[in-house]
Design a protein around this motif. Sequence first.
Motif, PDB file in Angstrom:
ATOM      1  N   GLY A 158      -7.261   0.702   4.905  1.00 46.57           N
ATOM      2  CA  GLY A 158      -8.564  -0.102   4.161  1.00 46.57           C
ATOM      3  C   GLY A 158      -9.234   0.610   3.150  1.00 46.57           C
ATOM      4  O   GLY A 158     -10.408   0.488   2.824  1.00 46.57           O
ATOM      5  N   TRP A 186      -2.675  -8.983  -2.267  1.00 46.23           N
ATOM      6  CA  TRP A 186      -4.067  -9.093  -2.617  1.00 46.23           C
ATOM      7  C   TRP A 186      -4.389  -8.913  -4.104  1.00 46.23           C
ATOM      8  O   TRP A 186      -5.281  -9.697  -4.648  1.00 46.23           O
ATOM      9  N   SER A 187      -3.707  -7.981  -4.701  1.00 42.77           N
ATOM     10  CA  SER A 187      -4.111  -7.434  -5.978  1.00 42.77           C
ATOM     11  C   SER A 187      -3.685  -8.677  -7.086  1.00 42.77           C
ATOM     12  O   SER A 187      -4.502  -8.876  -8.102  1.00 42.77           O
ATOM     13  N   ARG A 236      -9.665   2.995  -0.371  1.00 41.82           N
ATOM     14  CA  ARG A 236      -9.492   2.423  -1.854  1.00 41.82           C
ATOM     15  C   ARG A 236      -8.153   3.011  -2.591  1.00 41.82           C
ATOM     16  O   ARG A 236      -7.750   4.256  -2.070  1.00 41.82           O
ATOM     17  N   TRP A 277      -9.085  -0.834  -3.753  1.00 37.20           N
ATOM     18  CA  TRP A 277      -8.941  -2.134  -3.033  1.00 37.20           C
ATOM     19  C   TRP A 277      -8.300  -3.284  -3.946  1.00 37.20           C
ATOM     20  O   TRP A 277      -7.902  -2.593  -5.225  1.00 37.20           O
ATOM     21  N   GLY A 302     -13.358  -8.570   1.264  1.00 40.16           N
ATOM     22  CA  GLY A 302     -12.978  -7.856  -0.236  1.00 40.16           C
ATOM     23  C   GLY A 302     -12.064  -8.637  -1.096  1.00 40.16           C
ATOM     24  O   GLY A 302     -12.203  -8.457  -2.308  1.00 40.16           O
ATOM     25  N   SER A 303     -11.302  -9.493  -0.602  1.00 37.76           N
ATOM     26  CA  SER A 303     -10.386 -10.267  -1.422  1.00 37.76           C
ATOM     27  C   SER A 303     -11.306 -11.561  -2.125  1.00 37.76           C
ATOM     28  O   SER A 303     -12.039 -12.057  -1.213  1.00 37.76           O
ATOM     29  N   HIS A 313      -0.999  -5.682   0.225  1.00 32.37           N
ATOM     30  CA  HIS A 313      -1.856  -5.267  -0.668  1.00 32.37           C
ATOM     31  C   HIS A 313      -1.683  -5.414  -2.130  1.00 32.37           C
ATOM     32  O   HIS A 313      -2.535  -5.845  -3.050  1.00 32.37           O
ATOM     33  N   TYR A 317      -3.170  -9.789   1.730  1.00 36.55           N
ATOM     34  CA  TYR A 317      -4.269  -9.569   2.534  1.00 36.55           C
ATOM     35  C   TYR A 317      -5.257 -10.550   1.823  1.00 36.55           C
ATOM     36  O   TYR A 317      -5.486 -10.634   0.639  1.00 36.55           O
ATOM     37  N   CYS A 336       0.779  -1.240   0.057  1.00 34.30           N
ATOM     38  CA  CYS A 336       0.119   0.024   0.103  1.00 34.30           C
ATOM     39  C   CYS A 336       0.983   1.192  -0.037  1.00 34.30           C
ATOM     40  O   CYS A 336       0.253   2.333  -0.441  1.00 34.30           O
TER      41      CYS A 336
END
Length: 291
Positions: free
Chosen positions: A105, A145-146, A107, A109, A186-187, A142, A182, A61
Motif C-alpha cells: 500500500g 489500477w494504473s 507509494r 500509487w 485511492g483509485s 497495481h 485494485y 507491484c
Amino acid sequence: MIALASMISVLAYGFVLGGWFKPKSTLDEHLAELQDHCHVEIPEGKMPSNGFPTAVLVPGCLGSREHHQEWGEAICAAGWATVTVDSFAPRRLHGDVRLSRICHGGRPWGFVRAVNVIAAVTIASQRTELDADRVTLLGWAHGGWSVMDALSSGDVSRPTNLIETPPDWSDGVLASLLFYPYCGFGSRTERFGWVWDIPTMLFMRSDDRTVLPGVCVSAAERLQRDTVRTELSLFGGVTHWFDNSGDLDSSDHAFDQKLTRRVRSEVIEKLGNLAQDPCEAETTPIIQCKG
C-alpha cells in the motif's frame, strides 16, 4: 476544533489524492525518464504496412515477472508487438523494496504510475514498426489500477506528477484488458469515471482478499452507466494471482494453469478481433460469474 479537523482533512486529501505538494513534470520529461525502461518485443514475420498492433503491458507491484513474460510471448505469437513498462527502475525501487513498500500500500500509487501508461502509449506511437492506431492496454493488479487511473485522466483527474494530460494520448487505444486490478481507496475510476470510452474487460477472483472485487464491481457499474463497454469476469475456486506460474505459491497466491489457459485464449481471441476490426461490437454483459 472542528475547523482545524476540517483543515487537516482537506490537507490530507490534497497530499494523498490531490497531489498538491508533489513535483510535477511535463510529458516530455516523463518520456525521457521512461525511454530506456520500456521493453519492446516485435513479432516474427512480415511487418504490416502500418506497423504491428501493439499491447502495452503494465505489471503489478513487483514489476515484470515470469508470467508477464509468458503473456508477452503468447501475445507476440499472435502477431502483436509488446511494450512492457518498468515503472520502478526510474524510481530506483528494486527487489524486496517493491514487496515491502508498494505491494503493502505504499507509494507510488496507481494515479502516479498512470503517467507511465500515458508515456508508454506515446513512446509506442513514435516507433514506425508499431501501429499507433491499434493499441491495447493490459494491466495486472497495481498495474491494472494504473491503467484505470490513466483512462480517468483529464483536466479534473490527472496523474499527480503530470503538469497537463495530453488530450489525444489514447486516440489509438482500442481496449483495456485488466487482471485483478485494485479498485479501492485511492483509485479514481468510481469517483471520476473515464475521460475516454475505451472498452474494457476485467478478470478476477470472485472472493479475492488481496483486492476486493466488490469495489471493482462498483467501478465497472460506474463505467457501464457512462456507456463504457465493460465486462467483468469473476472466477470462483481460484486465488488472487491465478495466472502467476513463478512466485508466491501460497494459500492466497496459487497458479491455476487451467484458468490461465482459458483466460489467455479469451484474450488472444479478443486481440485477434481488435487487430482485424477496430470497431467494436455491441455492449457485453457487465458481470459474468464463471466457475
